[in-house]
Design a protein around this motif. Structure first.
Motif, PDB file in Angstrom:
ATOM      1  N   UNK A 152     -17.109  46.274  -6.376  1.00 61.45           N
ATOM      2  CA  UNK A 152     -17.284  47.519  -5.859  1.00 61.45           C
ATOM      3  C   UNK A 152     -18.790  48.050  -6.124  1.00 61.45           C
ATOM      4  N   UNK A 153     -19.155  47.587  -7.302  1.00 60.41           N
ATOM      5  CA  UNK A 153     -20.591  48.042  -7.603  1.00 60.41           C
ATOM      6  C   UNK A 153     -21.770  47.309  -6.869  1.00 60.41           C
ATOM      7  N   UNK A 154     -21.324  46.119  -6.276  1.00 59.15           N
ATOM      8  CA  UNK A 154     -22.334  45.306  -5.484  1.00 59.15           C
ATOM      9  C   UNK A 154     -22.044  45.346  -4.113  1.00 59.15           C
ATOM     10  N   UNK A 155     -21.129  46.263  -3.773  1.00 57.21           N
ATOM     11  CA  UNK A 155     -20.924  46.556  -2.102  1.00 57.21           C
ATOM     12  C   UNK A 155     -19.909  45.993  -1.618  1.00 57.21           C
ATOM     13  N   UNK A 156     -19.005  45.182  -2.461  1.00 58.17           N
ATOM     14  CA  UNK A 156     -17.663  44.574  -1.969  1.00 58.17           C
ATOM     15  C   UNK A 156     -16.550  45.439  -1.904  1.00 58.17           C
ATOM     16  N   UNK A 157     -15.377  45.026  -1.816  1.00 56.62           N
ATOM     17  CA  UNK A 157     -14.245  45.716  -1.722  1.00 56.62           C
ATOM     18  C   UNK A 157     -13.119  45.515  -2.929  1.00 56.62           C
ATOM     19  N   UNK A 158     -13.597  44.413  -3.504  1.00 59.63           N
ATOM     20  CA  UNK A 158     -12.758  44.098  -4.855  1.00 59.63           C
ATOM     21  C   UNK A 158     -11.373  43.841  -4.566  1.00 59.63           C
ATOM     22  N   UNK A 196     -20.549  50.479   5.173  1.00 62.36           N
ATOM     23  CA  UNK A 196     -21.129  51.524   5.013  1.00 62.36           C
ATOM     24  C   UNK A 196     -20.681  52.609   4.041  1.00 62.36           C
ATOM     25  N   UNK A 197     -19.206  52.773   4.706  1.00 62.69           N
ATOM     26  CA  UNK A 197     -18.322  53.845   3.990  1.00 62.69           C
ATOM     27  C   UNK A 197     -17.712  53.443   2.694  1.00 62.69           C
ATOM     28  N   UNK A 198     -17.684  52.036   2.309  1.00 59.49           N
ATOM     29  CA  UNK A 198     -16.993  51.321   0.912  1.00 59.49           C
ATOM     30  C   UNK A 198     -15.692  51.823   1.228  1.00 59.49           C
ATOM     31  N   UNK A 199     -14.925  51.684   2.431  1.00 59.47           N
ATOM     32  CA  UNK A 199     -13.690  52.052   2.452  1.00 59.47           C
ATOM     33  C   UNK A 199     -12.885  50.589   2.093  1.00 59.47           C
ATOM     34  N   UNK A 200     -11.838  51.100   1.176  1.00 51.82           N
ATOM     35  CA  UNK A 200     -11.167  50.043   0.363  1.00 51.82           C
ATOM     36  C   UNK A 200      -9.513  50.203   0.863  1.00 51.82           C
ATOM     37  N   UNK A 201      -9.352  51.200   1.729  1.00 53.67           N
ATOM     38  CA  UNK A 201      -7.929  51.165   2.434  1.00 53.67           C
ATOM     39  C   UNK A 201      -7.360  50.068   2.917  1.00 53.67           C
ATOM     40  N   UNK A 202      -6.162  49.505   2.548  1.00 48.87           N
ATOM     41  CA  UNK A 202      -5.605  48.215   2.982  1.00 48.87           C
ATOM     42  C   UNK A 202      -5.230  48.449   4.504  1.00 48.87           C
ATOM     43  N   UNK A 210     -27.881  38.998   0.651  1.00 49.33           N
ATOM     44  CA  UNK A 210     -28.225  39.364  -0.593  1.00 49.33           C
ATOM     45  C   UNK A 210     -29.547  40.297  -0.444  1.00 49.33           C
ATOM     46  N   UNK A 211     -30.137  39.928   0.803  1.00 42.97           N
ATOM     47  CA  UNK A 211     -31.512  40.701   0.960  1.00 42.97           C
ATOM     48  C   UNK A 211     -31.224  42.132   1.529  1.00 42.97           C
ATOM     49  N   UNK A 212     -30.446  42.118   2.403  1.00 41.32           N
ATOM     50  CA  UNK A 212     -30.062  43.391   3.073  1.00 41.32           C
ATOM     51  C   UNK A 212     -28.892  44.130   2.466  1.00 41.32           C
ATOM     52  N   UNK A 213     -28.068  43.636   1.428  1.00 43.09           N
ATOM     53  CA  UNK A 213     -26.900  44.190   1.055  1.00 43.09           C
ATOM     54  C   UNK A 213     -25.623  43.877   2.242  1.00 43.09           C
ATOM     55  N   UNK A 214     -24.388  44.449   2.029  1.00 41.87           N
ATOM     56  CA  UNK A 214     -23.343  44.035   2.906  1.00 41.87           C
ATOM     57  C   UNK A 214     -23.614  45.139   3.868  1.00 41.87           C
ATOM     58  N   UNK A 215     -23.936  46.219   3.745  1.00 36.59           N
ATOM     59  CA  UNK A 215     -23.886  47.246   4.867  1.00 36.59           C
ATOM     60  C   UNK A 215     -25.091  46.778   5.634  1.00 36.59           C
ATOM     61  N   UNK A 221     -25.429  41.574  11.870  1.00 36.91           N
ATOM     62  CA  UNK A 221     -24.475  40.601  12.390  1.00 36.91           C
ATOM     63  C   UNK A 221     -24.261  41.248  13.845  1.00 36.91           C
ATOM     64  N   UNK A 222     -24.172  42.613  13.980  1.00 36.33           N
ATOM     65  CA  UNK A 222     -23.886  43.200  15.243  1.00 36.33           C
ATOM     66  C   UNK A 222     -25.102  43.110  16.170  1.00 36.33           C
TER      67      UNK A 222
END
Length: 426
Positions: A256-262, A319-325, A386-391, A397-398
Motif C-alpha cells: 500500500x505504501x508504494x501505491x499498490x493494493x497489497x 487514485x482512490x487507493x481502493x482495496x475493496x475486493x 516508476x516515473x509516474x506512480x501507479x495513479x 494508459x487511458x
C-alpha cells in the motif's frame, strides 16, 4: 488424403494440442511477471525483460518456412513441447541460485522460441489434419481449450504458488516447486500428444517450394494497398492494454505504501486466472458472434472503445487507493470482458490484412506485428510506472488509446467483412 483420414480422432487430439499450446504462452508472458514480482524484482526490470520474451512471436514468420520444409508438423511440435518441458524444469531448478534472474530469463527465452515454433507446427498440423469443414467446426473447441490452459496457468498454478509461499514461508522455494510442477505438466501433455495425434503426414520434398519463394511472399505483403496505415493501426490498437497487462498484477501485489493494493498471490491468481479468463472468453465469443452477424464495420468502433474504456477503472482504483475486493474484481471483470470483446474486431482485421494468395504466411506476418505492438510498449511500461506512480501510469494508459481512434478513420476494409455468408464461414 481422404476426408476420413484427415479428420481421424480429431475429438481427441485437437483439445490436447491447443491446451498444450496455451500453457507455455501464459507461463512465459503472464506468470513470469507475477513470479518475478514475488521474488523482489523491480517493475522497470519486469516490464523490460519480460516484454522481450514476446520477440519469438514477433519473429516467427521468419523461420516458419523452415518448419514447413523440414520434417513433419507432428515431429516439430513434439520436439518443441519436450524442449519447453526441459526449459521450465531448468527455471525451477535454478531459481534458488544467486544469479536466478539471468539464468531463468535464459530458460524463459528457450521456452518462448520453442512455444512460437510449436504454434507454427500445431496450426499447420490443424490445417493439414482436418478437412475445411472440420476446421470451422473445431475452431470453437481449440479456442476453448486454449482458454482452459490460460485458467490453468494464470489461475491454478499461481494459486498453488501462493499456497506454497504460505506453507514454506519462502517465495523462492514455492516458485521453484511450482515451475518444476509446470515442467511435469508439460511432459505429461507431450506424452499425451504423442499418443493422441495420428501420423498422417509425409515429410515435404525440397522441390515443393523454391528457396526464394518466401522472399516474394514476404515482399508481396508490404505491397498491399494501404498496408502502411493498416500496420500503424495494428501497432497502436493495444497501445494502452499492452502496458496495462504488464503492470496490472504488480499493482495488485505491491504494498500500500508504494501505491499498490497489497493483494496475496493466491488472490491475484484467483481473480485473473478464473473470473478474468472466463470474462475474457465470454467477451471474445460474443464479439465473434456479432461480427459474423453484422460485419466488421458496425462493430469496429464499439469494440475498440470496449478494449480501452475499462482501463479508466484501474486509474480510479490507483487514485482512490481502493482495496475493496468488490471494486477490484469488478474492475477485472469489466476490463477482461472488454478486452475479449474488443480483441475480436482486432483478429478479424488481421485476417483481412492477410487476405490474398499467400494468406497463411501473410497472417503470420500480421500476427508478428501484433506481437511487436505488445512487446515495445510493454518494455517501457515498468519505467513509466516508476516515473509516474501507479495513479499517473494508469491515467497514461487511458491516454495511450487515442492514436488508435485517430487512425481508425483512415483504415479501409469492406463494411461487411467477417459477416457470415455461408455455413462454412460460420
Amino acid at each position: 488424403m481422404d476426408v476420413a483420414k484427415k479428420d481421424k480422432n480429431a475429438w481427441l487430439w485437437v483439445p490436447f494440442l491447443y491446451f498444450t499450446q496455451g500453457i507455455p504462452y501464459v507461463l512465459v508472458v503472464t506468470v513470469s511477471v507475477i513470479m518475478y514480482k514475488r521474488l523482489g524484482i523491480g517493475n522497470a526490470e519486469i516490464g523490460l525483460y519480460t516484454s522481450w520474451l514476446y520477440l519469438p512471436w514477433v519473429l516467427k514468420p521468419l523461420w516458419s518456412p523452415f518448419v514447413e520444409l523440414n520434417g513433419t508438423k507432428r515431429k516439430w511440435f513434439l520436439v518443441m513441447q519436450l524442449i519447453m518441458s526441459l526449459a521450465f524444469l531448468g527455471i525451477g531448478l535454478f531459481l534458488p541460485s544467486n544469479a536466478f534472474f539471468t539464468i531463468t530469463l535464459a530458460f524463459f527465452w528457450m521456452a518462448a522460441f520453442a512455444s512460437a515454433t510449436n504454434d507454427i507446427a500445431s496450426d499447420g498440423y490443424y490445417m493439414i489434419g482436418l478437412s475445411q469443414k472440420k476446421q470451422s467446426f473445431f475452431i470453437g473447441m481449440r479456442s476453448t481449450f486454449y482458454r482452459l490452459a490460460m485458467v490453468t496457468g494464470q489461475g491454478l498454478l499461481v494459486i498453488v504458488a501462493g499456497f506454497l509461499e504460505h506453507k514454506y514461508g519462502n517465495n523462492t522455494k514455492a516458485w521453484s516447486l511450482t515451475m518444476i510442477g509446470a515442467a511435469v505438466l508439460m511432459l505429461i501433455l507431450t506424452a499425451t500428444n504423442f499418443m493422441a495425434a495420428p501420423k498422417f503426414e509425409a515429410p515435404p520434398t525440397k522441390d515443393s517450394e523454391k528457396p526464394t519463394s518466401f522472399l516474394e511472399v514476404f515482399a508481396s505483403f508490404f505491397r498491399k494497398k494501404h498496408i502502411g496505415i493498416s500496420l500503424l493501426f495494428v501497432l497502436s490498437y493495444r497501445l494502452g492494454e499492452s502496458q496495462l497487462v504488464k503492470m496490472a498484477s504488480p499493482f495488485l501485489l505491491d504494498k500500500l505504501e508504494v501505491g499498490g493494493l497489497s493483494y496475496s498471490t493466491e488472490a491475484v491468481g484467483t481473480i485473473y486466472g478464473t473470473v478474468g479468463v472466463i470474462m475474457l472468453s465470454l467477451g471474445g465469443i460474443i464479439g465473434g458472434i456479432l461480427i459474423s452477424r453484422d460485419g466488421l464495420k458496425k462493430w469496429m468502433f464499439p469494440m475498440l472503445l470496449s478494449l480501452n474504456l475499462p482501463n479508466i477503472l484501474y486509474a480510479i482504483l490507483a487514485i482512490t487507493h481502493t482495496t475493496s475486493i468488490y471494486a477490484v474484481v469488478g474492475t477485472v471483470v469489466v476490463e477482461q470482458f472488454g478486452y475479449g470483446f474488443g480483441f475480436a474486431a482486432f483478429l478479424v482485421f488481421l485476417i483481412y490484412v492477410a487476405e490474398g494468395a499467400s494468406k497463411t504466411s501473410h497472417y503470420a506476418i500480421a500476427t508478428g506485428f501484433m506481437a511487436l505492438g505488445m512487446m515495445l510498449p510493454g518494455m517501457l511500461s515498468g519505467y513509466i510506472q516508476e516515473w509516474l506512480g501507479y495513479d499517473g501510469f494508469f491515467v497514461w494508459v487511458v491516454i495511450a488509446a487515442i492514436p488508435a481512434f485517430l487512425l481508425l478513420r483512415f483504415i479501409e476494409y469492406p463494411a461487411d467483412y467477417g459477416k457470415k455468408t455461408s455455413e462454412l464461414d460460420a
